[in-house]
Motif scaffolding. Structure first.
Motif, PDB file in Angstrom:
ATOM      1  N   LEU A  39     112.359 110.282 102.258  1.00 60.23           N
ATOM      2  CA  LEU A  39     110.919 110.140 102.040  1.00 60.23           C
ATOM      3  C   LEU A  39     110.527 110.603 100.645  1.00 60.23           C
ATOM      4  O   LEU A  39     109.694 109.971  99.980  1.00 60.23           O
ATOM      5  CB  LEU A  39     110.146 110.948 103.092  1.00 60.23           C
ATOM      6  CG  LEU A  39     110.305 110.507 104.550  1.00 60.23           C
ATOM      7  CD1 LEU A  39     109.430 111.362 105.455  1.00 60.23           C
ATOM      8  CD2 LEU A  39     109.977 109.030 104.729  1.00 60.23           C
ATOM      9  N   LEU A  40     111.109 111.704 100.187  1.00 62.42           N
ATOM     10  CA  LEU A  40     110.822 112.185  98.837  1.00 62.42           C
ATOM     11  C   LEU A  40     111.317 111.191  97.798  1.00 62.42           C
ATOM     12  O   LEU A  40     110.664 110.954  96.779  1.00 62.42           O
ATOM     13  CB  LEU A  40     111.471 113.552  98.629  1.00 62.42           C
ATOM     14  CG  LEU A  40     110.850 114.713  99.407  1.00 62.42           C
ATOM     15  CD1 LEU A  40     111.790 115.913  99.422  1.00 62.42           C
ATOM     16  CD2 LEU A  40     109.506 115.102  98.807  1.00 62.42           C
ATOM     17  N   VAL A  60     109.978 125.310 103.706  1.00 62.67           N
ATOM     18  CA  VAL A  60     110.023 126.252 102.587  1.00 62.67           C
ATOM     19  C   VAL A  60     110.971 125.764 101.500  1.00 62.67           C
ATOM     20  O   VAL A  60     110.686 125.900 100.304  1.00 62.67           O
ATOM     21  CB  VAL A  60     110.410 127.657 103.083  1.00 62.67           C
ATOM     22  CG1 VAL A  60     110.690 128.594 101.915  1.00 62.67           C
ATOM     23  CG2 VAL A  60     109.300 128.229 103.954  1.00 62.67           C
ATOM     24  N   ALA A  61     112.110 125.173 101.901  1.00 58.05           N
ATOM     25  CA  ALA A  61     113.028 124.622 100.899  1.00 58.05           C
ATOM     26  C   ALA A  61     112.339 123.522 100.100  1.00 58.05           C
ATOM     27  O   ALA A  61     112.433 123.479  98.858  1.00 58.05           O
ATOM     28  CB  ALA A  61     114.288 124.089 101.573  1.00 58.05           C
ATOM     29  N   LEU A  62     111.653 122.622 100.794  1.00 54.75           N
ATOM     30  CA  LEU A  62     110.928 121.546 100.108  1.00 54.75           C
ATOM     31  C   LEU A  62     109.877 122.125  99.162  1.00 54.75           C
ATOM     32  O   LEU A  62     109.772 121.712  98.004  1.00 54.75           O
ATOM     33  CB  LEU A  62     110.285 120.623 101.142  1.00 54.75           C
ATOM     34  CG  LEU A  62     109.633 119.332 100.650  1.00 54.75           C
ATOM     35  CD1 LEU A  62     109.551 118.306 101.791  1.00 54.75           C
ATOM     36  CD2 LEU A  62     108.234 119.562 100.086  1.00 54.75           C
ATOM     37  N   ALA A  63     109.100 123.088  99.666  1.00 59.61           N
ATOM     38  CA  ALA A  63     108.032 123.676  98.860  1.00 59.61           C
ATOM     39  C   ALA A  63     108.586 124.422  97.654  1.00 59.61           C
ATOM     40  O   ALA A  63     108.016 124.377  96.556  1.00 59.61           O
ATOM     41  CB  ALA A  63     107.189 124.610  99.724  1.00 59.61           C
ATOM     42  N   HIS A  64     109.692 125.125  97.851  1.00 54.36           N
ATOM     43  CA  HIS A  64     110.316 125.866  96.750  1.00 54.36           C
ATOM     44  C   HIS A  64     110.705 124.913  95.624  1.00 54.36           C
ATOM     45  O   HIS A  64     110.395 125.149  94.446  1.00 54.36           O
ATOM     46  CB  HIS A  64     111.548 126.602  97.270  1.00 54.36           C
ATOM     47  CG  HIS A  64     112.368 127.256  96.185  1.00 54.36           C
ATOM     48  ND1 HIS A  64     112.049 128.475  95.643  1.00 54.36           N
ATOM     49  CD2 HIS A  64     113.503 126.835  95.547  1.00 54.36           C
ATOM     50  CE1 HIS A  64     112.941 128.795  94.724  1.00 54.36           C
ATOM     51  NE2 HIS A  64     113.832 127.812  94.638  1.00 54.36           N
ATOM     52  N   THR A  68     108.804 123.955  91.522  1.00 57.31           N
ATOM     53  CA  THR A  68     109.456 124.030  90.217  1.00 57.31           C
ATOM     54  C   THR A  68     109.808 122.675  89.628  1.00 57.31           C
ATOM     55  O   THR A  68     109.950 122.558  88.411  1.00 57.31           O
ATOM     56  CB  THR A  68     110.758 124.858  90.338  1.00 57.31           C
ATOM     57  OG1 THR A  68     111.614 124.259  91.327  1.00 57.31           O
ATOM     58  CG2 THR A  68     110.450 126.291  90.756  1.00 57.31           C
ATOM     59  N   GLY A  69     109.943 121.637  90.490  1.00 53.26           N
ATOM     60  CA  GLY A  69     110.406 120.359  89.948  1.00 53.26           C
ATOM     61  C   GLY A  69     109.894 119.131  90.645  1.00 53.26           C
ATOM     62  O   GLY A  69     110.543 118.070  90.580  1.00 53.26           O
ATOM     63  N   GLY A  70     108.768 119.225  91.356  1.00 51.97           N
ATOM     64  CA  GLY A  70     108.213 118.064  92.017  1.00 51.97           C
ATOM     65  C   GLY A  70     109.128 117.526  93.107  1.00 51.97           C
ATOM     66  O   GLY A  70     109.924 118.259  93.702  1.00 51.97           O
ATOM     67  N   ALA A  71     109.032 116.224  93.361  1.00 54.50           N
ATOM     68  CA  ALA A  71     109.790 115.617  94.449  1.00 54.50           C
ATOM     69  C   ALA A  71     111.299 115.742  94.239  1.00 54.50           C
ATOM     70  O   ALA A  71     112.049 116.031  95.178  1.00 54.50           O
ATOM     71  CB  ALA A  71     109.405 114.149  94.607  1.00 54.50           C
ATOM     72  N   GLU A  72     111.766 115.537  93.020  1.00 61.56           N
ATOM     73  CA  GLU A  72     113.195 115.648  92.755  1.00 61.56           C
ATOM     74  C   GLU A  72     113.656 117.093  92.901  1.00 61.56           C
ATOM     75  O   GLU A  72     114.766 117.364  93.383  1.00 61.56           O
ATOM     76  CB  GLU A  72     113.527 115.115  91.365  1.00 61.56           C
ATOM     77  CG  GLU A  72     113.461 113.600  91.260  1.00 61.56           C
ATOM     78  CD  GLU A  72     114.389 112.916  92.251  1.00 61.56           C
ATOM     79  OE1 GLU A  72     115.553 113.327  92.378  1.00 61.56           O
ATOM     80  OE2 GLU A  72     113.941 111.965  92.917  1.00 61.56           O
ATOM     81  N   GLY A  73     112.806 118.034  92.500  1.00 53.47           N
ATOM     82  CA  GLY A  73     113.137 119.438  92.705  1.00 53.47           C
ATOM     83  C   GLY A  73     113.213 119.782  94.172  1.00 53.47           C
ATOM     84  O   GLY A  73     114.061 120.577  94.597  1.00 53.47           O
ATOM     85  N   ALA A  74     112.334 119.171  94.981  1.00 51.25           N
ATOM     86  CA  ALA A  74     112.350 119.403  96.425  1.00 51.25           C
ATOM     87  C   ALA A  74     113.633 118.873  97.041  1.00 51.25           C
ATOM     88  O   ALA A  74     114.245 119.523  97.903  1.00 51.25           O
ATOM     89  CB  ALA A  74     111.133 118.749  97.074  1.00 51.25           C
ATOM     90  N   ARG A  75     114.066 117.700  96.627  1.00 50.22           N
ATOM     91  CA  ARG A  75     115.318 117.141  97.144  1.00 50.22           C
ATOM     92  C   ARG A  75     116.501 118.044  96.797  1.00 50.22           C
ATOM     93  O   ARG A  75     117.383 118.293  97.632  1.00 50.22           O
ATOM     94  CB  ARG A  75     115.543 115.749  96.564  1.00 50.22           C
ATOM     95  CG  ARG A  75     114.532 114.693  97.011  1.00 50.22           C
ATOM     96  CD  ARG A  75     114.861 113.343  96.404  1.00 50.22           C
ATOM     97  NE  ARG A  75     116.147 112.850  96.924  1.00 50.22           N
ATOM     98  CZ  ARG A  75     116.885 111.943  96.299  1.00 50.22           C
ATOM     99  NH1 ARG A  75     116.506 111.454  95.119  1.00 50.22           N
ATOM    100  NH2 ARG A  75     118.022 111.548  96.834  1.00 50.22           N
TER     101      ARG A  75
END
Length: 350
Positions: A39-40, A60-64, A68-75
């Protein structure tokens, strides 16, 4: 970032904003990781996330990473978290899992032994020093101070107060290592987590996940439910193991099912009263909310023991299954998100 490969909406339209409701389910949370990863990748916009237990870990992992890096950071953060979970499993246990798969419905040998001990002894007896590999993973992966200060997402992490049985929702500004571990605190495995003088257990007892904060505290009209326990089964269980697994599954789904049933009943009452009773703010909210659903149908026969299998190979398989399920949802339902509901709430919950 990959783009969706089918026409979805007019070029000047923005992708719809959703809120996510992420169910818990132990190691099966890696399936949700796969769903979120796809989805991201597709560029969905997120306002709020309600998560419980493994769903809270994913939230929390997604939010973390998002902070710091938007959708790619969330992935990347999701992948790092689940990789760390897999790495935390001792090699000899991972080898035993690989040699004793549960595909035939039987419990792997190490799981049989561990679950037997869990029925006979409390974690205060088996683990008096409260050794918890998950705590080490959470501590190494997440910067809670930064999350509380900078995270733009609205998080609602559920835990259960042991004394009162009430649900406690930790919002973004309240997040901590203890709050996240409380949400995933199975009382047969871990000591209760103390926060501000109150003892907490797994949030699944009271909200798995909580829906109401997404309705009352988020503006997004679309809510995507990501469920690890399929809503319906083809047959009633007959064996002792299957009965026990289904009983536990229902116990951790009761509050969610009741909450969705109340929403369905309220909508029906509003529809029956249409024309002679003016709609208030709550009624308009309930009528205007659009629900969507991704459920882990592939895990219906996985067995409860597999929820404790954190071997990296198994987690990778779950991730692949979740990505495939999300791909199917994007193809069949995503074009309608932001415009109409894609799940029959009354049919599923009444």
């Amino acid at each position: 970032m990959l783009e969706l490969r089918w026409p979805i909406r007019r070029p000047h339209d923005r992708p719809p904003t959703l809120s996510l409701a992420l169910q818990g389910g132990g190691a099966h949370g890696a399936y949700t990781w796969g769903v979120l990863d796809r989805l991201l990748e597709a560029g969905l916009r997120i306002e709020g996330i309600s998560g419980t237990s493994a769903g809270a870990m994913n939230a929390v992992a997604l939010a973390h990473g998002w902070t710091t890096g938007g959708a790619e950071g969330a992935r990347a953060a999701l992948a790092a978290f689940w990789q760390a979970v897999g790495d935390s499993v001792p090699f000899h246990l991972e080898l035993l899992h690989s040699l004793n798969p549960a595909s035939d419905g039987t419990l792997p040998t190490p799981m049989s032994v561990m679950m037997g001990f869990m029925r006979l002894f409390s974690p205060y007896q088996l683990n008096p020093f409260e050794l918890n590999p998950l705590r080490d993973v959470v501590r190494a992966q997440f910067d809670f101070e930064r999350l509380r200060r900078d995270c733009p997402l609205k998080l609602f992490i559920a835990a259960t107060a042991v004394r009162t049985g009430k649900v406690r929702l930790f919002h973004t500004a309240e997040l901590s290592e203890a709050a996240l571990l409380a949400s995933a605190c199975l009382p047969t495995l871990h000591h209760a987590v103390e926060i501000d003088g109150e003892q907490y257990w797994d949030g699944g007892f009271t909200a798995n996940p909580a829906i109401y904060p997404l309705l009352y505290e988020c503006r997004a009209r679309d809510v995507l439910l990501v469920l690890l326990n399929p809503l319906q089964r083809e047959d009633a269980p007959r064996s002792a193991e299957d009965i026990s697994a289904r009983s536990m599954e229902l116990g951790f789904s009761t509050t969610f099912l009741r909450e969705m049933r109340m929403i369905a009943h309220a909508r029906r009452h509003i529809a029956e009263s249409a024309g002679w009773m003016p709609l208030g703010r709550l009624e308009r909210k309930l009528v205007g909310q659009r629900f969507h659903l991704i459920e882990a149908q592939e895990l219906a026969e996985a067995g409860s023991a597999s929820k404790l299998n954190a071997a990296s190979g198994f987690l990778g398989q779950l991730h692949a299954l979740g990505r495939a399920r999300a791909e199917d949802w994007l193809r069949t339902h995503y074009p309608r998100v932001g415009r109409e509901e894609t799940v029959d709430v009354a049919g599923l919950f009444l």
